[in-house]
Design an enzyme around this catalytic site. Sequence first.
Site, PDB file in Angstrom:
ATOM      1  N   LYS A  67       0.834  -1.212   0.000  1.00  0.00           N
ATOM      2  CA  LYS A  67       0.000   0.000   0.000  1.00  0.00           C
ATOM      3  C   LYS A  67       0.862   1.253   0.000  1.00  0.00           C
ATOM      4  O   LYS A  67       0.602   2.212  -0.744  1.00  0.00           O
ATOM      5  CB  LYS A  67      -0.913   0.000   1.235  1.00  0.00           C
ATOM      6  N   ASN A  68       1.901   1.267   0.830  1.00  0.00           N
ATOM      7  CA  ASN A  68       2.704   2.475   0.990  1.00  0.00           C
ATOM      8  C   ASN A  68       3.656   2.715  -0.173  1.00  0.00           C
ATOM      9  O   ASN A  68       4.340   3.736  -0.214  1.00  0.00           O
ATOM     10  CB  ASN A  68       3.479   2.415   2.308  1.00  0.00           C
ATOM     11  N   ARG A 108      -5.356   8.970   4.436  1.00  0.00           N
ATOM     12  CA  ARG A 108      -4.373   9.681   5.248  1.00  0.00           C
ATOM     13  C   ARG A 108      -3.145  10.092   4.444  1.00  0.00           C
ATOM     14  O   ARG A 108      -2.488  11.076   4.761  1.00  0.00           O
ATOM     15  CB  ARG A 108      -3.981   8.796   6.431  1.00  0.00           C
ATOM     16  N   CYS A 125      -6.996   7.493   9.089  1.00  0.00           N
ATOM     17  CA  CYS A 125      -6.970   7.044  10.477  1.00  0.00           C
ATOM     18  C   CYS A 125      -6.588   8.176  11.416  1.00  0.00           C
ATOM     19  O   CYS A 125      -5.735   9.006  11.084  1.00  0.00           O
ATOM     20  CB  CYS A 125      -5.963   5.903  10.642  1.00  0.00           C
ATOM     21  N   ARG A 184      -0.623  14.563  12.115  1.00  0.00           N
ATOM     22  CA  ARG A 184       0.444  14.297  11.172  1.00  0.00           C
ATOM     23  C   ARG A 184       0.796  15.634  10.540  1.00  0.00           C
ATOM     24  O   ARG A 184       0.301  16.006   9.489  1.00  0.00           O
ATOM     25  CB  ARG A 184       0.013  13.284  10.111  1.00  0.00           C
ATOM     26  N   PRO A 185       1.637  16.412  11.198  1.00  0.00           N
ATOM     27  CA  PRO A 185       1.922  17.749  10.695  1.00  0.00           C
ATOM     28  C   PRO A 185       2.589  17.695   9.338  1.00  0.00           C
ATOM     29  O   PRO A 185       3.413  16.818   9.067  1.00  0.00           O
ATOM     30  CB  PRO A 185       2.853  18.334  11.763  1.00  0.00           C
ATOM     31  N   ILE A 186       2.207  18.631   8.480  1.00  0.00           N
ATOM     32  CA  ILE A 186       2.804  18.679   7.146  1.00  0.00           C
ATOM     33  C   ILE A 186       3.773  19.849   7.023  1.00  0.00           C
ATOM     34  O   ILE A 186       4.081  20.289   5.926  1.00  0.00           O
ATOM     35  CB  ILE A 186       1.712  18.744   6.055  1.00  0.00           C
ATOM     36  N   ASP A 187       4.254  20.339   8.191  1.00  0.00           N
ATOM     37  CA  ASP A 187       5.171  21.465   8.142  1.00  0.00           C
ATOM     38  C   ASP A 187       6.453  21.121   7.403  1.00  0.00           C
ATOM     39  O   ASP A 187       7.023  21.967   6.695  1.00  0.00           O
ATOM     40  CB  ASP A 187       5.481  21.964   9.564  1.00  0.00           C
ATOM     41  N   LEU A 188       6.936  19.874   7.539  1.00  0.00           N
ATOM     42  CA  LEU A 188       8.138  19.477   6.810  1.00  0.00           C
ATOM     43  C   LEU A 188       7.900  19.485   5.304  1.00  0.00           C
ATOM     44  O   LEU A 188       8.791  19.857   4.534  1.00  0.00           O
ATOM     45  CB  LEU A 188       8.604  18.083   7.252  1.00  0.00           C
ATOM     46  N   ASP A 241       3.845   0.805  11.852  1.00  0.00           N
ATOM     47  CA  ASP A 241       2.659   0.123  11.344  1.00  0.00           C
ATOM     48  C   ASP A 241       2.576  -1.332  11.803  1.00  0.00           C
ATOM     49  O   ASP A 241       1.485  -1.912  11.829  1.00  0.00           O
ATOM     50  CB  ASP A 241       2.635   0.174   9.818  1.00  0.00           C
ATOM     51  N   ARG A 253      -8.821  -0.560   4.129  1.00  0.00           N
ATOM     52  CA  ARG A 253      -7.968   0.460   3.518  1.00  0.00           C
ATOM     53  C   ARG A 253      -6.602  -0.112   3.143  1.00  0.00           C
ATOM     54  O   ARG A 253      -5.942   0.410   2.244  1.00  0.00           O
ATOM     55  CB  ARG A 253      -7.754   1.637   4.477  1.00  0.00           C
TER      56      ARG A 253
END
Length: 417
Positions: free
Chosen positions: A22-23, A92, A116, A121-125, A306, A398
């Site tokens: 999946k990933n 996600r 989930c 899950r910050p997206i600042d990076l 995971d 999922r």
Amino acid sequence: MAEYVIDGGRRLNGCIEIQGAKNSALPILAASVLCRGEVILNNCPIISDTDTCIKILRYLGCSVYRDGHTVYVDSRQIYRYDIPAELMREMRSSIVFMGAILGRMKRAEVSLPGGCELGPRPIDLHISSLARMGAEFEENHGIISCSIEKGIHSADINLSFPSVGATENIMLAAVCSDGVVTVTNAAKEPEICDLADFLNKCGARITGAGEGTLYIEGVKTLSGTQHIIIPDRIVTATYMAALSVCGGRLLLKGVSPLQLRGVSNAFEHSGLMTDYDTKGLHVSAQGVPERAGLVRTMPYPGFPTDAQPPVMAMSCFARGTSVFVENVFESRYRHVSELCRMGANIYVQGKVAVVEGSFDMSGATVEAKDLRGGAALVVAGLGASGKTVVKNINYIERGYEAFEENLGNAGADIIKM
């Protein structure tokens, strides 16, 4: 709402073909946006997250056709640069489309992702890295708009954490540019290597994947290609955990031993026997599993976050005490209360969970609250005495293809209702 009904205590024996990762599938499907020719993806898992990816691609204007595990994508007629909030909330990992759309359309408009609830899950990076490459951002009521009117330029990016998602977005935005982007402390996961392999087949110039420092030399365009997605190491670990609590013997086909580096120690401690040959991974278990010991989730090649919930479920049946330290997600113990309904002895303090092995796990009605936690409840139900009902299996679907069918064919008493 569908649910699994499990009558536990059955041994597992047989063969399971491990699905595509999946990933890997999700960022590679996103990457197809960049290609000026047809992309053919083999071993693409049939799960709801890939269904969502296909919906997003079609919304953007791509032609997409699925034939079983093969997906055909033609993005030559793409004309949109935005993704509706309802599609972003379904998955996600949907934020990975930002870099791909930005690289192709020079602008993108997305909302914060859903999926989930594992804590923030910050997206600042993601944003700070793309900004160093020349992207400009605006946020308005949860909608993030970005553009690169002057194009991506060369940049040296040092990630404060080896974020898989940020590494993927940087790669996708940078491959079609005039500059050279260097990423230090990049994620090393096998799925990052798979994405780099796919992009390089399309004409990209990416070196250093899996080594911690990525070099992305921009090219003018990418062509189409054919690619086989790697097997899913988390799904593999889940079936290994299930076998450990049930006993028996399984052949897991298509498994790469190198991809299981992070989880192998925990399974060795548990007493699971493994052997590789040309057919795949042979795993066998007899009797009560031993404790997993100390499990610390870390970026690859450490123990993957995971895999923590299924291995914790395995530890509930073990002889002795196992200790888990969750270093990636702050809300990754949402399955603990449900395992305790089944008789587990688990004590949580902050990011540490102590699991006292129990020989008295029994079936109960439990509720999946996220993807991997839901899989952990299935593992527990397979090993427990009596009937277990797992609700909210939409989370599990999922990421797990034909979960009940594969387990049922191996001897488990599990049905979807």
